[in-house]
Motif scaffolding. Structure first.
Motif, PDB file in Angstrom:
ATOM      1  N   LYS A 271       0.828  -1.207   0.000  1.00  0.00           N
ATOM      2  CA  LYS A 271       0.000   0.000   0.000  1.00  0.00           C
ATOM      3  C   LYS A 271       0.866   1.262   0.000  1.00  0.00           C
ATOM      4  CE  LYS A 271      -4.129  -1.944   0.422  1.00  0.00           C
ATOM      5  NZ  LYS A 271      -5.187  -1.782  -0.585  1.00  0.00           N
ATOM      6  N   GLY A 272       0.351   2.304  -0.637  1.00  0.00           N
ATOM      7  CA  GLY A 272       1.006   3.600  -0.594  1.00  0.00           C
ATOM      8  C   GLY A 272       2.266   3.697  -1.436  1.00  0.00           C
ATOM      9  N   SER A 273       2.396   2.833  -2.448  1.00  0.00           N
ATOM     10  CA  SER A 273       3.604   2.819  -3.263  1.00  0.00           C
ATOM     11  C   SER A 273       3.259   2.896  -4.740  1.00  0.00           C
ATOM     12  CB  SER A 273       4.401   1.533  -3.015  1.00  0.00           C
ATOM     13  OG  SER A 273       4.918   1.494  -1.697  1.00  0.00           O
ATOM     14  N   VAL A 274       4.209   3.424  -5.495  1.00  0.00           N
ATOM     15  CA  VAL A 274       4.162   3.273  -6.946  1.00  0.00           C
ATOM     16  C   VAL A 274       4.578   1.837  -7.258  1.00  0.00           C
ATOM     17  CG1 VAL A 274       5.083   4.068  -9.152  1.00  0.00           C
ATOM     18  CG2 VAL A 274       4.790   5.687  -7.265  1.00  0.00           C
ATOM     19  N   VAL A 275       3.861   1.197  -8.153  1.00  0.00           N
ATOM     20  CA  VAL A 275       4.150  -0.193  -8.504  1.00  0.00           C
ATOM     21  C   VAL A 275       4.404  -0.289 -10.004  1.00  0.00           C
ATOM     22  CG1 VAL A 275       3.275  -2.563  -8.536  1.00  0.00           C
ATOM     23  CG2 VAL A 275       2.706  -1.050  -6.615  1.00  0.00           C
ATOM     24  N   GLN A 276       5.447  -1.016 -10.370  1.00  0.00           N
ATOM     25  CA  GLN A 276       5.723  -1.331 -11.774  1.00  0.00           C
ATOM     26  C   GLN A 276       5.961  -2.830 -11.886  1.00  0.00           C
ATOM     27  OE1 GLN A 276       9.008   1.291 -12.825  1.00  0.00           O
ATOM     28  NE2 GLN A 276       7.649   3.032 -13.111  1.00  0.00           N
ATOM     29  N   ILE A 277       5.324  -3.453 -12.878  1.00  0.00           N
ATOM     30  CA  ILE A 277       5.406  -4.900 -13.069  1.00  0.00           C
ATOM     31  C   ILE A 277       5.762  -5.183 -14.526  1.00  0.00           C
ATOM     32  CG2 ILE A 277       4.160  -7.102 -12.924  1.00  0.00           C
ATOM     33  CD1 ILE A 277       2.277  -5.837 -10.917  1.00  0.00           C
ATOM     34  N   ALA A 278       6.628  -6.139 -14.741  1.00  0.00           N
ATOM     35  CA  ALA A 278       6.964  -6.602 -16.090  1.00  0.00           C
ATOM     36  C   ALA A 278       7.133  -8.110 -16.053  1.00  0.00           C
ATOM     37  CB  ALA A 278       8.229  -5.927 -16.603  1.00  0.00           C
ATOM     38  N   THR A 279       7.274  -8.704 -17.218  1.00  0.00           N
ATOM     39  CA  THR A 279       7.334 -10.165 -17.286  1.00  0.00           C
ATOM     40  C   THR A 279       8.154 -10.617 -18.474  1.00  0.00           C
ATOM     41  OG1 THR A 279       5.966 -12.170 -17.342  1.00  0.00           O
ATOM     42  CG2 THR A 279       5.220 -10.325 -18.667  1.00  0.00           C
ATOM     43  N   GLU A 280       8.653 -11.817 -18.383  1.00  0.00           N
ATOM     44  CA  GLU A 280       9.230 -12.531 -19.510  1.00  0.00           C
ATOM     45  C   GLU A 280       8.921 -14.015 -19.344  1.00  0.00           C
ATOM     46  OE1 GLU A 280      10.405 -12.174 -22.400  1.00  0.00           O
ATOM     47  OE2 GLU A 280      10.519  -9.983 -22.417  1.00  0.00           O
ATOM     48  N   THR A 281       8.847 -14.723 -20.455  1.00  0.00           N
ATOM     49  CA  THR A 281       8.653 -16.159 -20.460  1.00  0.00           C
ATOM     50  C   THR A 281       9.924 -16.800 -20.982  1.00  0.00           C
ATOM     51  OG1 THR A 281       6.317 -15.785 -20.986  1.00  0.00           O
ATOM     52  CG2 THR A 281       7.153 -18.023 -21.260  1.00  0.00           C
TER      53      THR A 281
ATOM     54  N   ARG B 199      12.511   7.176 -14.104  1.00  0.00           N
ATOM     55  CA  ARG B 199      13.820   6.546 -13.912  1.00  0.00           C
ATOM     56  C   ARG B 199      13.660   5.067 -13.583  1.00  0.00           C
ATOM     57  NH1 ARG B 199      17.987   5.497 -10.176  1.00  0.00           N
ATOM     58  NH2 ARG B 199      16.744   6.057  -8.345  1.00  0.00           N
ATOM     59  N   MET B 200      12.663   4.740 -12.755  1.00  0.00           N
ATOM     60  CA  MET B 200      12.433   3.345 -12.412  1.00  0.00           C
ATOM     61  C   MET B 200      11.852   2.568 -13.593  1.00  0.00           C
ATOM     62  SD  MET B 200      13.604   2.641  -9.466  1.00  0.00           S
ATOM     63  CE  MET B 200      12.825   1.034  -9.288  1.00  0.00           C
ATOM     64  N   ALA B 201      11.108   3.267 -14.460  1.00  0.00           N
ATOM     65  CA  ALA B 201      10.621   2.600 -15.673  1.00  0.00           C
ATOM     66  C   ALA B 201      11.807   2.197 -16.558  1.00  0.00           C
ATOM     67  CB  ALA B 201       9.670   3.510 -16.439  1.00  0.00           C
ATOM     68  N   ASP B 202      12.815   3.052 -16.635  1.00  0.00           N
ATOM     69  CA  ASP B 202      14.016   2.703 -17.391  1.00  0.00           C
ATOM     70  C   ASP B 202      14.722   1.510 -16.743  1.00  0.00           C
ATOM     71  OD1 ASP B 202      13.534   4.797 -19.142  1.00  0.00           O
ATOM     72  OD2 ASP B 202      14.913   6.174 -18.130  1.00  0.00           O
ATOM     73  N   THR B 203      14.758   1.506 -15.408  1.00  0.00           N
ATOM     74  CA  THR B 203      15.376   0.383 -14.700  1.00  0.00           C
ATOM     75  C   THR B 203      14.604  -0.905 -14.957  1.00  0.00           C
ATOM     76  OG1 THR B 203      16.166   1.870 -12.966  1.00  0.00           O
ATOM     77  CG2 THR B 203      16.088  -0.471 -12.436  1.00  0.00           C
ATOM     78  N   MET B 204      13.268  -0.805 -14.965  1.00  0.00           N
ATOM     79  CA  MET B 204      12.460  -1.980 -15.266  1.00  0.00           C
ATOM     80  C   MET B 204      12.741  -2.496 -16.675  1.00  0.00           C
ATOM     81  SD  MET B 204      10.328  -4.269 -14.420  1.00  0.00           S
ATOM     82  CE  MET B 204       9.240  -3.877 -13.042  1.00  0.00           C
ATOM     83  N   GLU B 205      12.867  -1.573 -17.622  1.00  0.00           N
ATOM     84  CA  GLU B 205      13.159  -1.994 -18.984  1.00  0.00           C
ATOM     85  C   GLU B 205      14.514  -2.690 -19.058  1.00  0.00           C
ATOM     86  OE1 GLU B 205      13.254  -0.240 -23.560  1.00  0.00           O
ATOM     87  OE2 GLU B 205      12.484   1.005 -21.917  1.00  0.00           O
ATOM     88  N   THR B 206      15.490  -2.168 -18.333  1.00  0.00           N
ATOM     89  CA  THR B 206      16.794  -2.826 -18.271  1.00  0.00           C
ATOM     90  C   THR B 206      16.664  -4.225 -17.688  1.00  0.00           C
ATOM     91  OG1 THR B 206      17.934  -0.704 -17.995  1.00  0.00           O
ATOM     92  CG2 THR B 206      19.116  -2.677 -17.282  1.00  0.00           C
ATOM     93  N   THR B 207      15.775  -4.380 -16.706  1.00  0.00           N
ATOM     94  CA  THR B 207      15.607  -5.672 -16.041  1.00  0.00           C
ATOM     95  C   THR B 207      15.020  -6.707 -16.996  1.00  0.00           C
ATOM     96  OG1 THR B 207      15.185  -4.470 -13.974  1.00  0.00           O
ATOM     97  CG2 THR B 207      14.690  -6.817 -14.005  1.00  0.00           C
ATOM     98  N   TYR B 208      13.851  -6.399 -17.587  1.00  0.00           N
ATOM     99  CA  TYR B 208      13.207  -7.426 -18.417  1.00  0.00           C
ATOM    100  C   TYR B 208      13.909  -7.598 -19.770  1.00  0.00           C
ATOM    101  CZ  TYR B 208      10.458  -3.783 -20.931  1.00  0.00           C
ATOM    102  OH  TYR B 208      10.050  -2.702 -21.677  1.00  0.00           O
ATOM    103  N   SER B 209      14.446  -6.521 -20.339  1.00  0.00           N
ATOM    104  CA  SER B 209      15.133  -6.678 -21.624  1.00  0.00           C
ATOM    105  C   SER B 209      16.424  -7.469 -21.453  1.00  0.00           C
ATOM    106  CB  SER B 209      15.412  -5.319 -22.261  1.00  0.00           C
ATOM    107  OG  SER B 209      16.279  -4.539 -21.449  1.00  0.00           O
ATOM    108  N   GLY B 210      17.049  -7.362 -20.285  1.00  0.00           N
ATOM    109  CA  GLY B 210      18.224  -8.181 -20.014  1.00  0.00           C
ATOM    110  C   GLY B 210      17.888  -9.661 -19.990  1.00  0.00           C
ATOM    111  N   VAL B 211      16.734  -9.992 -19.423  1.00  0.00           N
ATOM    112  CA  VAL B 211      16.273 -11.383 -19.447  1.00  0.00           C
ATOM    113  C   VAL B 211      16.011 -11.814 -20.886  1.00  0.00           C
ATOM    114  CG1 VAL B 211      14.409 -12.948 -18.766  1.00  0.00           C
ATOM    115  CG2 VAL B 211      15.293 -11.266 -17.123  1.00  0.00           C
ATOM    116  N   ARG B 212      15.254 -10.997 -21.603  1.00  0.00           N
ATOM    117  CA  ARG B 212      14.879 -11.345 -22.973  1.00  0.00           C
ATOM    118  C   ARG B 212      16.103 -11.521 -23.874  1.00  0.00           C
ATOM    119  NH1 ARG B 212      11.595 -13.886 -26.457  1.00  0.00           N
ATOM    120  NH2 ARG B 212      11.359 -12.772 -28.439  1.00  0.00           N
ATOM    121  N   ASN B 213      17.033 -10.598 -23.818  1.00  0.00           N
ATOM    122  CA  ASN B 213      18.198 -10.664 -24.686  1.00  0.00           C
ATOM    123  C   ASN B 213      19.041 -11.907 -24.412  1.00  0.00           C
ATOM    124  OD1 ASN B 213      17.415  -8.249 -25.851  1.00  0.00           O
ATOM    125  ND2 ASN B 213      18.775  -6.999 -24.592  1.00  0.00           N
TER     126      ASN B 213
END
Length: 497
Positions: free
Chosen positions: A327-337, A420-434
């Protein structure tokens, strides 16, 4: 007489045209659909119900609470005759800004479409999108029937089912959407349609994993299944590198070797500010009062610090699960298979991906209120087999290779950190994907179809682009057929085919 009076009122408002330039005022003028404005208690309460405060920060011009399918139809007709943006909200668990939230325009909330009408003889149940999973499970408690829902009680039915819906019971019954027998849908022009495999087979398939592209679903007719007490809870481990290795091996092996369709696991790692929290939390489920001895031995042998697993009702498990909502937080979620790696390649793949997540999440640990998590969710071939057996869907997961769906979450307090955290999230999931694509190219992993799971998708991910071309083409064809003017495509948020 009441229906006639309402029809006359609707006709008058529609006829007035530009005199009622905004939908909020037009709906208020009708006098029988609940509308709230900023600063009212109902408005403020509803805005607080999003999982992400970034969505709560978007301020709709008004919030409209229809009580029936016909009232939704009326609101849509008024919107259709305007040029306004809008959003539709079920439970508000999608954290992508603008998907179920809107700024300066009408928000339609399905909270009062909370029907749960069960036929106790057949197990067919009519469920409204205003239900949350803990609420619907409580309503079904004691009937002997259960629904194929998600894993967190606070999740809204609407978004879950339209995205597919991964369940503790998916190895038995496929996606949550696999058990839908019929949808009641309000189309872009306000027409009400009953969509089933017999009436509109392409439309029916497109709704199973197609999101909010085709209309507003006001009722899901579902097949429920027999269920008594279940067993479930959490194992909690204080993190060490040794436990990382053991738990990653445990979830890999489980995905390949488990043959008990009543059993399910989710393996999550959690980190918080400056590593004050650095732990593993395992979700265990068995569709029965007690699992066979040794079924979860891979996980219990690692030595949990806390074990909350016990026999309980499904409703109790759903309510118990809500601790995960920050509660009370900004939340960002991403996924990879990812394809399941062989035992020989487990370290090369899973340990490397987990190390990548730890490396990237380490850069966030000074962000106020940060909680970083990764969930390893088995997606054995049996889930795809059951989904295909019950009903075709847009996701069309192949049953040739065992897979794991990875969910990556960041929650934090300052909204100024969103981009900034959206960029970090993109780095996270794109690193998995790549990494996965590279391993598929060199033969480390099987070259198999790997869709993005909509319910965990990040707004920058290309959901439809990762579907099979024929699925994307079907979704586009159906959208153009039922919404030729692009009402949903152009005026509300979400992924588009």
């Amino acid at each position: 007489m009441m229906r006639l009076a309402r029809a006359i009122a609707i006709s008058a408002v529609l006829f007035a045209g530009s005199a009622y330039a905004d939908t909020c005022s037009s709906v208020e003028a009708l006098g029988y659909i609940n509308v709230t404005r900023p600063l009212s208690l109902a408005y403020l309460e509803e805005q607080s119900q999003y999982w992400s405060t970034s969505c709560s920060a978007l301020k709709p011009e008004c919030i409209i609470f229809p009580k029936t399918t016909e009232e939704v139809s009326t609101v849509v007709k008024l919107l259709y005759n305007s040029t306004e943006k809008f959003a539709v909200k079920s439970g508000g668990h999608n954290p992508n800004n603008g998907f179920a939230s809107v700024d300066g325009a009408p928000l339609i909330v399905t909270e009062h479409l909370d029907q749960s009408d069960l036929d106790p003889a057949t197990g067919i149940v009519d469920v409204g999108p205003g239900n949350r999973l803990d609420g619907i499970s409580a309503k079904l408690q004691g009937t002997g029937w259960t629904f194929v829902g998600g894993r967190i009680g606070n999740t809204g039915v609407g978004g879950l089912v339209l995205g597919g819906g991964l369940s503790y019971m998916s190895t038995q019954y496929g996606w949550a959407a696999s058990s839908v027998l019929e949808y009641t849908v309000v189309l872009a022009n306000g027409t009400i349609a009953k969509v089933s495999k017999d009436s509109y087979p392409d439309f029916f398939k497109a709704l199973k994993g197609g999101g909010n592209n085709f209309g507003i679903v006001t009722n899901y007719r579902l097949q429920a299944y027999r269920q008594a007490n279940i067993w479930g809870g959490n194992l909690v481990f204080l993190r060490t590198p040794d436990k990382d290795t053991k738990l990653l091996k445990a979830v890999r092996d489980w995905t390949e070797y488990n043959t008990d369709d009543k059993a399910s696991v989710i393996v999550t790692a959690e980190r918080a500010n400056l590593n004050v929290v650095d732990s593993w939390i395992i979700f265990l489920f068995y569709d029965g009062p007690s699992p066979p001895a040794g079924l979860f031995k891979n996980f219990t042998d690692v030595g949990p610090t806390l074990n909350t697993c016990r026999e309980r009702t499904y409703a109790d498990l759903m309510a118990f699960s809500n601790w995960v909502v920050v509660k009370g937080s900004v939340v960002q979620i991403a996924t990879e298979t990812i394809p399941l790696p062989s035992a020989e390649n487990k370290v090369k793949v899973m340990d490397a991906l987990h190390a990548h997540w730890r490396n990237v999440s380490s850069t966030t640990l000074a962000v106020p209120g940060i909680v970083a998590s990764i969930a390893w969710q088995p997606f054995p071939k049996k889930i795809a087999e059951q989904a295909k057996r019950l009903s075709p869907d847009l996701i069309d997961a192949d049953d040739d290779v065992d897979k794991i769906i990875i969910e990556m979450n960041y929650s934090f307090i300052p909204q100024t950190e969103y981009n900034r955290m959206a960029d970090t999230m993109e780095t996270t999931y794109s690193g998995v994907r790549n990494r996965v694509v590279g391993w598929q190219a060199d033969g480390t992993l099987p070259d198999t179809y790997l869709p993005v799971f909509m319910n965990y998708g990040f707004y920058r991910q290309d959901y439809f682009g990762r579907l099979k071309p024929q699925s994307r083409a079907l979704a586009k064809r159906v959208a153009e057929s039922v919404d030729p003017t692009g009402f949903f495509r152009d005026r509300t948020g979400g992924w588009r085919p």
